[in-house]
Motif scaffolding. Structure first.
Motif, PDB file in Angstrom:
ATOM      1  N   GLY A  21       5.578  -3.022 -44.435  1.00 23.97           N
ATOM      2  CA  GLY A  21       5.176  -1.774 -43.796  1.00 23.97           C
ATOM      3  C   GLY A  21       3.739  -1.396 -44.094  1.00 23.97           C
ATOM      4  N   GLN A  22       3.398  -0.169 -43.730  1.00 20.38           N
ATOM      5  CA  GLN A  22       2.037   0.325 -43.938  1.00 20.38           C
ATOM      6  C   GLN A  22       1.772   0.566 -45.428  1.00 20.38           C
ATOM      7  N   ILE A  23       0.580   0.255 -45.884  1.00 21.72           N
ATOM      8  CA  ILE A  23       0.167   0.556 -47.258  1.00 21.72           C
ATOM      9  C   ILE A  23      -1.255   1.120 -47.247  1.00 21.72           C
ATOM     10  N   THR A  24      -1.610   1.790 -48.354  1.00 22.56           N
ATOM     11  CA  THR A  24      -2.997   2.183 -48.586  1.00 22.56           C
ATOM     12  C   THR A  24      -3.469   1.431 -49.821  1.00 22.56           C
ATOM     13  N   PRO A  25      -4.180   0.325 -49.611  1.00 25.95           N
ATOM     14  CA  PRO A  25      -4.544  -0.504 -50.771  1.00 25.95           C
ATOM     15  C   PRO A  25      -5.585   0.167 -51.668  1.00 25.95           C
ATOM     16  N   THR A  26      -5.386   0.035 -52.989  1.00 26.83           N
ATOM     17  CA  THR A  26      -6.365   0.536 -53.948  1.00 26.83           C
ATOM     18  C   THR A  26      -6.991  -0.592 -54.769  1.00 26.83           C
ATOM     19  N   VAL A  27      -6.374  -1.779 -54.774  1.00 26.40           N
ATOM     20  CA  VAL A  27      -6.970  -2.910 -55.491  1.00 26.40           C
ATOM     21  C   VAL A  27      -6.952  -4.151 -54.600  1.00 26.40           C
ATOM     22  N   VAL A  28      -7.863  -5.074 -54.908  1.00 32.23           N
ATOM     23  CA  VAL A  28      -7.873  -6.392 -54.277  1.00 32.23           C
ATOM     24  C   VAL A  28      -7.378  -7.390 -55.312  1.00 32.23           C
ATOM     25  N   VAL A  29      -6.435  -8.244 -54.914  1.00 32.26           N
ATOM     26  CA  VAL A  29      -5.927  -9.292 -55.807  1.00 32.26           C
ATOM     27  C   VAL A  29      -6.463 -10.639 -55.329  1.00 32.26           C
ATOM     28  N   LEU A  30      -7.140 -11.345 -56.230  1.00 30.54           N
ATOM     29  CA  LEU A  30      -7.689 -12.666 -55.914  1.00 30.54           C
ATOM     30  C   LEU A  30      -6.737 -13.751 -56.404  1.00 30.54           C
ATOM     31  N   HIS A  31      -6.499 -14.741 -55.533  1.00 28.33           N
ATOM     32  CA  HIS A  31      -5.614 -15.861 -55.845  1.00 28.33           C
ATOM     33  C   HIS A  31      -6.315 -17.189 -55.598  1.00 28.33           C
ATOM     34  N   ASP A  32      -5.759 -18.251 -56.211  1.00 29.14           N
ATOM     35  CA  ASP A  32      -6.026 -19.618 -55.766  1.00 29.14           C
ATOM     36  C   ASP A  32      -4.824 -20.066 -54.945  1.00 29.14           C
ATOM     37  N   ARG A  74       1.431  -4.384 -45.602  1.00 27.04           N
ATOM     38  CA  ARG A  74       1.830  -5.071 -46.839  1.00 27.04           C
ATOM     39  C   ARG A  74       2.016  -6.568 -46.610  1.00 27.04           C
ATOM     40  N   ALA A  75       1.463  -7.377 -47.536  1.00 25.40           N
ATOM     41  CA  ALA A  75       1.677  -8.825 -47.522  1.00 25.40           C
ATOM     42  C   ALA A  75       2.390  -9.227 -48.814  1.00 25.40           C
ATOM     43  N   ASN A  76       2.990 -10.424 -48.815  1.00 23.90           N
ATOM     44  CA  ASN A  76       3.797 -10.874 -49.965  1.00 23.90           C
ATOM     45  C   ASN A  76       3.047 -11.925 -50.775  1.00 23.90           C
ATOM     46  N   HIS A  77       2.052 -11.489 -51.553  1.00 20.50           N
ATOM     47  CA  HIS A  77       1.222 -12.443 -52.284  1.00 20.50           C
ATOM     48  C   HIS A  77       1.339 -12.335 -53.793  1.00 20.50           C
ATOM     49  N   ALA A  78       1.749 -11.196 -54.319  1.00 17.84           N
ATOM     50  CA  ALA A  78       1.669 -10.988 -55.777  1.00 17.84           C
ATOM     51  C   ALA A  78       2.984 -11.231 -56.506  1.00 17.84           C
ATOM     52  N   GLY A  79       4.112 -11.079 -55.829  1.00 19.31           N
ATOM     53  CA  GLY A  79       5.393 -11.253 -56.516  1.00 19.31           C
ATOM     54  C   GLY A  79       5.562 -10.239 -57.641  1.00 19.31           C
ATOM     55  N   ARG A  80       6.294 -10.642 -58.683  1.00 23.55           N
ATOM     56  CA  ARG A  80       6.511  -9.753 -59.823  1.00 23.55           C
ATOM     57  C   ARG A  80       5.171  -9.476 -60.497  1.00 23.55           C
ATOM     58  N   SER A  81       4.785  -8.198 -60.570  1.00 26.61           N
ATOM     59  CA  SER A  81       3.420  -7.889 -61.000  1.00 26.61           C
ATOM     60  C   SER A  81       3.322  -6.423 -61.380  1.00 26.61           C
ATOM     61  N   HIS A  82       2.328  -6.132 -62.206  1.00 29.37           N
ATOM     62  CA  HIS A  82       2.056  -4.713 -62.474  1.00 29.37           C
ATOM     63  C   HIS A  82       0.573  -4.515 -62.755  1.00 29.37           C
ATOM     64  N   TYR A  83       0.118  -3.318 -62.427  1.00 30.37           N
ATOM     65  CA  TYR A  83      -1.294  -2.983 -62.602  1.00 30.37           C
ATOM     66  C   TYR A  83      -1.386  -1.559 -63.132  1.00 30.37           C
ATOM     67  N   HIS A  84      -1.892  -1.434 -64.336  1.00 29.07           N
ATOM     68  CA  HIS A  84      -2.129  -0.137 -64.957  1.00 29.07           C
ATOM     69  C   HIS A  84      -0.931   0.809 -64.777  1.00 29.07           C
ATOM     70  N   GLY A  85       0.243   0.305 -65.179  1.00 31.63           N
ATOM     71  CA  GLY A  85       1.432   1.145 -65.188  1.00 31.63           C
ATOM     72  C   GLY A  85       2.238   1.155 -63.897  1.00 31.63           C
ATOM     73  N   ARG A  86       1.731   0.493 -62.855  1.00 30.75           N
ATOM     74  CA  ARG A  86       2.477   0.475 -61.586  1.00 30.75           C
ATOM     75  C   ARG A  86       3.004  -0.933 -61.316  1.00 30.75           C
ATOM     76  N   ASP A  87       4.272  -1.039 -60.914  1.00 29.09           N
ATOM     77  CA  ASP A  87       4.863  -2.321 -60.529  1.00 29.09           C
ATOM     78  C   ASP A  87       4.619  -2.592 -59.044  1.00 29.09           C
ATOM     79  N   HIS A  88       5.004  -3.809 -58.619  1.00 24.18           N
ATOM     80  CA  HIS A  88       4.964  -4.195 -57.198  1.00 24.18           C
ATOM     81  C   HIS A  88       3.562  -4.000 -56.606  1.00 24.18           C
TER      82      HIS A  88
END
Ligand code: ZN
Length: 285
Positions: A21-32, A74-88
């Motif tokens: 669904g719709q999201i408001t992104p606050t971070v960019v996640v870089l992957h290989d 929303r895209a499915n790139h991070a899987g199980r993850s957390h950032y500064h106290g927030r999951d998903h």
């Protein structure tokens, strides 16, 4: 590059199958991608696959960018993850996949072997053996300058066009112990400094780790005709600040070893910068 209605203009768009669904992104996640380097291969997989993985952007080694999910979706790139106290983290991030084979191991004859079996010549691909706390041990392939420049251009467009964005992180940072991308050769602090305005530690760290050269030692650039790249700090990531003509005599300021290579800091054109020691020689008497 410019962001408009969730899409970066001038970048080709292929819609990914597995999005949310719709999201408001606050971070960019870089992957290989941890994939083959063949152009288009990783993007094809990410567009539709049995594991229901997807990502907003894929960046090829030559710097070409493909978008597969609009930035506000929303895209499915991070899987199980957390950032500064927030999951998903998928729920509030933009994902960028950078084409790279990921962790490799040593193979006979000066090669490195990727997890899928392909072997790469260590010298040709700028592969380095490194261990970090976040990554553990491995052989890692350098990112071409064209690819890093494309990451920077894309991040600039995203941060320009998306007011809510405030940070850039890697997959290993949000999924510690489970993921190792991006690899240790990715110039993360440089990228964050350029885009988010974070402090750039590499420059002063290099100065602190190097030996001062006393007196007035001069060396001569010896590149068989090509200009020599002078860099802000001793690495091959995009940090060229000047190009010194072959044959130029330059005063030497500092010297040190970084990532297994000898570098020298020299003065040229009113600035100081790092060059690879191999391209300097003693001046003629
Ligand atoms: Zn990842």
């Amino acid at each position: 590059m410019q962001l408009k209605d969730g899409r970066v203009e001038g970048v080709s768009f292929t819609e990914a199958r597995w999005t949310g669904g719709q999201i408001t992104p606050t971070v960019v996640v870089l992957h290989d991608t941890a994939s083959r380097l063949t152009p288009g291969a990783a993007a094809r997989y990410l567009a539709d696959n049995a594991r229901k993985v997807s990502v907003h952007f894929v960046i090829e080694r030559d710097g070409r960018v493909v978008q597969q999910v609009p930035v506000g979706v929303r895209a499915n790139h991070a899987g199980r993850s957390h950032y500064h106290g927030r999951d998903h983290v998928n729920a509030f991030s933009v994902g960028i996949e950078i084409v790279n084979p990921g962790r490799m191991e040593a193979a006979p004859g000066g090669f490195a072997r990727a997890w899928y079996g392909e072997e790469f010549d260590i010298n040709t691909y700028g592969i380095q053996e490194l261990r970090t706390e976040a990554h553990g041990h491995g052989l890692w392939m350098a990112y071409p300058e064209e690819q890093i420049e494309a990451v920077l251009r894309l991040l600039e467009a995203l941060f320009d066009g998306c007011d809510a964005l405030e940070d850039i992180v890697t997959h290993w940072y949000i999924s510690p112990g489970r993921k190792v991308d991006t690899n240790p050769l990715f110039p993360l602090s440089h990228v964050r400094a350029r885009i988010v305005g974070r402090e750039e530690p590499a420059e002063w760290q290099a100065d602190a780790a190097a030996d001062d050269i006393d007196g007035d030692e001069l060396m001569q650039v010896d590149t068989r005709g090509d200009p020599l790249n002078m860099r802000r700090w001793p690495s091959f990531n995009p940090n060229v600040i000047d190009r010194i003509p072959d044959g130029t005599l330059v005063p030497v300021v500092k010297a040190g070893s970084f990532s297994g290579r000898r570098w020298v800091k020299v003065a040229f054109g009113g600035a100081e910068g790092w060059v690879v020691e191999n391209y300097l020689k003693e001046p003629p008497e």
